[in-house]
Design a protein around this motif. Structure first.
Motif, PDB file in Angstrom:
ATOM      1  N   PRO A  84       0.805  -1.225   0.000  1.00 25.67           N
ATOM      2  CA  PRO A  84       0.000   0.000   0.000  1.00 25.67           C
ATOM      3  C   PRO A  84       0.837   1.275   0.000  1.00 25.67           C
ATOM      4  CG  PRO A  84      -0.165  -1.124   2.112  1.00 25.67           C
ATOM      5  CD  PRO A  84       0.530  -2.054   1.190  1.00 25.67           C
ATOM      6  N   HIS A  85       2.045   1.211   0.546  1.00 21.28           N
ATOM      7  CA  HIS A  85       2.942   2.367   0.458  1.00 21.28           C
ATOM      8  C   HIS A  85       3.308   2.625  -1.007  1.00 21.28           C
ATOM      9  CE1 HIS A  85       4.109   3.369   4.678  1.00 21.28           C
ATOM     10  NE2 HIS A  85       3.766   2.103   4.911  1.00 21.28           N
ATOM     11  N   LEU A  86       3.582   1.555  -1.751  1.00 23.10           N
ATOM     12  CA  LEU A  86       3.902   1.700  -3.170  1.00 23.10           C
ATOM     13  C   LEU A  86       2.694   2.217  -3.952  1.00 23.10           C
ATOM     14  CD1 LEU A  86       6.009  -1.537  -3.745  1.00 23.10           C
ATOM     15  CD2 LEU A  86       6.850   0.823  -3.780  1.00 23.10           C
ATOM     16  N   GLN A  87       1.504   1.763  -3.569  1.00 24.01           N
ATOM     17  CA  GLN A  87       0.313   2.260  -4.242  1.00 24.01           C
ATOM     18  C   GLN A  87       0.118   3.747  -3.961  1.00 24.01           C
ATOM     19  OE1 GLN A  87      -3.274   0.003  -3.663  1.00 24.01           O
ATOM     20  NE2 GLN A  87      -4.487   1.333  -4.976  1.00 24.01           N
ATOM     21  N   LEU A  93       0.401  10.375  -3.614  1.00 28.00           N
ATOM     22  CA  LEU A  93      -0.041  10.793  -2.278  1.00 28.00           C
ATOM     23  C   LEU A  93       1.123  10.998  -1.316  1.00 28.00           C
ATOM     24  CD1 LEU A  93      -3.061   8.332  -1.909  1.00 28.00           C
ATOM     25  CD2 LEU A  93      -3.168  10.789  -2.410  1.00 28.00           C
ATOM     26  N   THR A  94       2.305  10.512  -1.696  1.00 28.07           N
ATOM     27  CA  THR A  94       3.471  10.642  -0.838  1.00 28.07           C
ATOM     28  C   THR A  94       4.550  11.455  -1.553  1.00 28.07           C
ATOM     29  OG1 THR A  94       4.185   8.448  -1.584  1.00 28.07           O
ATOM     30  CG2 THR A  94       3.007   8.577   0.497  1.00 28.07           C
ATOM     31  N   SER A  95       5.435  12.037  -0.794  1.00 31.19           N
ATOM     32  CA  SER A  95       6.405  12.968  -1.366  1.00 31.19           C
ATOM     33  C   SER A  95       7.768  12.312  -1.548  1.00 31.19           C
ATOM     34  CB  SER A  95       6.536  14.213  -0.477  1.00 31.19           C
ATOM     35  OG  SER A  95       6.934  13.864   0.832  1.00 31.19           O
ATOM     36  N   GLU A  96       8.501  12.791  -2.521  1.00 36.11           N
ATOM     37  CA  GLU A  96       9.832  12.270  -2.815  1.00 36.11           C
ATOM     38  C   GLU A  96      10.839  12.797  -1.802  1.00 36.11           C
ATOM     39  OE1 GLU A  96      13.136  12.562  -6.430  1.00 36.11           O
ATOM     40  OE2 GLU A  96      11.020  12.988  -6.836  1.00 36.11           O
ATOM     41  N   TYR A  97      11.646  11.873  -1.281  1.00 30.52           N
ATOM     42  CA  TYR A  97      12.688  12.274  -0.331  1.00 30.52           C
ATOM     43  C   TYR A  97      13.799  11.236  -0.348  1.00 30.52           C
ATOM     44  CZ  TYR A  97      15.120  13.349   4.033  1.00 30.52           C
ATOM     45  OH  TYR A  97      16.086  13.644   4.970  1.00 30.52           O
ATOM     46  N   GLU A  98      15.022  11.668  -0.623  1.00 33.96           N
ATOM     47  CA  GLU A  98      16.190  10.795  -0.575  1.00 33.96           C
ATOM     48  C   GLU A  98      16.951  11.097   0.710  1.00 33.96           C
ATOM     49  OE1 GLU A  98      18.525  10.039  -4.130  1.00 33.96           O
ATOM     50  OE2 GLU A  98      17.046  11.131  -5.321  1.00 33.96           O
ATOM     51  N   SER A  99      16.729  10.269   1.706  1.00 35.24           N
ATOM     52  CA  SER A  99      17.340  10.473   3.011  1.00 35.24           C
ATOM     53  C   SER A  99      18.852  10.263   2.948  1.00 35.24           C
ATOM     54  CB  SER A  99      16.732   9.496   4.018  1.00 35.24           C
ATOM     55  OG  SER A  99      17.438   9.536   5.241  1.00 35.24           O
ATOM     56  N   TYR A 118      11.648   7.057  -4.734  1.00 34.61           N
ATOM     57  CA  TYR A 118      12.031   7.653  -3.448  1.00 34.61           C
ATOM     58  C   TYR A 118      10.845   8.282  -2.717  1.00 34.61           C
ATOM     59  CZ  TYR A 118      16.678   6.666  -5.117  1.00 34.61           C
ATOM     60  OH  TYR A 118      17.789   6.007  -5.613  1.00 34.61           O
ATOM     61  N   ARG A 119       9.667   7.699  -2.922  1.00 31.94           N
ATOM     62  CA  ARG A 119       8.474   8.143  -2.194  1.00 31.94           C
ATOM     63  C   ARG A 119       8.162   7.239  -1.004  1.00 31.94           C
ATOM     64  NH1 ARG A 119       5.176  11.985  -4.864  1.00 31.94           N
ATOM     65  NH2 ARG A 119       6.028  12.591  -6.885  1.00 31.94           N
ATOM     66  N   THR A 120       8.928   6.172  -0.837  1.00 29.48           N
ATOM     67  CA  THR A 120       8.841   5.334   0.358  1.00 29.48           C
ATOM     68  C   THR A 120      10.194   4.672   0.545  1.00 29.48           C
ATOM     69  OG1 THR A 120       7.458   3.710   1.531  1.00 29.48           O
ATOM     70  CG2 THR A 120       8.037   3.178  -0.748  1.00 29.48           C
ATOM     71  N   GLY A 318       2.639  -4.145  -5.752  1.00 28.69           N
ATOM     72  CA  GLY A 318       2.446  -2.881  -5.056  1.00 28.69           C
ATOM     73  C   GLY A 318       1.820  -1.820  -5.938  1.00 28.69           C
ATOM     74  N   SER A 319       1.585  -2.155  -7.211  1.00 28.63           N
ATOM     75  CA  SER A 319       0.987  -1.179  -8.130  1.00 28.63           C
ATOM     76  C   SER A 319      -0.498  -1.023  -7.836  1.00 28.63           C
ATOM     77  CB  SER A 319       1.183  -1.617  -9.583  1.00 28.63           C
ATOM     78  OG  SER A 319       0.385  -2.750  -9.884  1.00 28.63           O
ATOM     79  N   ALA A 320      -1.012   0.162  -8.077  1.00 29.98           N
ATOM     80  CA  ALA A 320      -2.420   0.444  -7.794  1.00 29.98           C
ATOM     81  C   ALA A 320      -3.337  -0.472  -8.588  1.00 29.98           C
ATOM     82  CB  ALA A 320      -2.718   1.907  -8.109  1.00 29.98           C
ATOM     83  N   GLU A 321      -3.019  -0.679  -9.859  1.00 30.47           N
ATOM     84  CA  GLU A 321      -3.885  -1.493 -10.711  1.00 30.47           C
ATOM     85  C   GLU A 321      -3.953  -2.942 -10.244  1.00 30.47           C
ATOM     86  OE1 GLU A 321      -4.418  -2.705 -15.448  1.00 30.47           O
ATOM     87  OE2 GLU A 321      -2.700  -1.502 -14.784  1.00 30.47           O
TER      88      GLU A 321
END
Length: 340
Positions: A84-87, A93-99, A118-120, A318-321
């Motif tokens: 669901p994180h990948l979806q 819905l989630t933001s890009e971040y490279e920690s 890099y959204r999860t 993990g894809s929405a479809e």
């Protein structure tokens, strides 16, 4: 500084008081509540940031983040299965971040970040299996199951619990695992047969083995670390890795696009990826494999090297479809039958 809570709207506290406004972080946690509370305690103890935490299963968390898409009330989502994180990432819905912590992480944790743009990111891992109550099995003369096929044995009628995949990432991982092991039609035929042995489809992914620990069920299909947690607490739970092979989760973490407190979310994000923080998680009953390479894995954690793991396709499942397709088929073919 004195803070007075004057309202609670959508799980987020509004405050008034004297002095500067408090720094806040609005957190969804999709792990066991004891783990969630320990993370909040440790973070608040070392940062001037107040955490408003709500515990939700992975499917519930995704639904909340999606429902709030135009007006996010959540800053960060930690834990729960990666699908669901990948979806959520695919949905924007989630933001890009490279920690800067990525260099310290296991390859599978970094791969999760790369797959999502890099959204999860991966925070822990664990294999799917089950835990059964040895006392119940001995008392009733039941044969302990070693393979997925064994769970269809009629002698296990009414003994098994599994979560509902619409609310639980654990149960969705079970669907995706068996589809990859058997083929889609064969997997759904399997779940139709399994339904005859299932006494309850729970809301939470770890609930089935907790029921087995309390002798409310004979067996719970769960991530193996959840079964280990019950055994470590002294319950008569034996942990099984299916002989045919099994899937696994990459528990993940995502920052929410348009979050109200992005700076605070970034602080928590980097902090929780550190070896120091991940090494204390076993004290809260966490028996997952940590994503930081330098973190100390729990001694009782299942060794993934000893388990036959499938080549789980996180990108596809993990894809929405694909996720929507499988959940819709579950609802049409299994959910309706289970509700009767």
């Amino acid at each position: 500084m004195t803070k007075v809570v004057i309202a609670l709207l959508g799980g987020i506290a509004a405050t008034a008081g004297t002095g500067a406004a408090a720094q806040e972080l609005n957190l969804i946690c999709s792990a066991d509540v004891v783990i969630c509370e320990r993370l909040v305690q440790e973070f608040e103890g070392s940062h001037e940031i107040d955490v408003n935490m709500v515990r939700l299963s992975s499917g519930e968390a995704y639904a909340k983040v999606r429902a709030e898409g135009r007006n996010p009330q959540t800053d960060l989502w930690w834990g729960g299965t990666g699908d669901p994180h990948l979806q959520a990432a695919a949905d924007g819905l989630t933001s890009e971040y490279e920690s800067p912590m990525l260099a310290e992480l296991q390859p599978w944790a970094v791969a999760q970040a790369e797959t999502s743009g890099y959204r999860t990111v991966g925070v822990y891992s664990g294999a799917l299996g089950w835990g059964y109550n040895t006392e119940i099995f001995e008392r009733r003369g039941l044969t302990p199951p070693a393979c997925w096929a064994d769970l269809l044995d009629p002698e296990l009628a009414g003994e098994i619990q599994l979560a509902d995949p619409n609310s639980s990432g654990t149960a969705y991982t079970a669907i995706a695992t068996l589809v990859q092991l058997m083929g889609e039609d064969e997997a759904f035929a399997y779940f139709k047969g399994l339904n005859a042995n299932v006494s309850q489809y729970t809301k939470s992914g770890s609930a089935p083995v907790k029921a087995a620990a309390r002798a409310e069920a004979g067996l719970g299909i769960v991530f193996m670390h959840d079964a280990v947690a019950q055994a470590e607490e002294g319950f008569p739970i034996a942990v099984v890795a299916p002989c045919e092979g099994t899937g696994y989760e990459i528990g993940s973490m995502s920052m929410i696009e348009g979050a109200q407190n992005p700076d605070e979310a970034t602080v928590f994000y980097d902090w929780v990826l550190s070896a120091e923080v991940q090494s204390i998680m076993p004290e809260a009953g966490s028996f997952q494999i940590p994503s930081n390479k330098a973190a100390k894995a729990p001694e009782a954690a299942p060794d993934l090297a000893d388990i036959t793991l499938i080549d789980y396709d996180f990108a596809e499942y993990g894809s929405a479809e694909r996720r929507s397709e499988l959940l819709a088929r579950w609802g049409a073919e299994i959910g309706g039958v289970a509700a009767q």
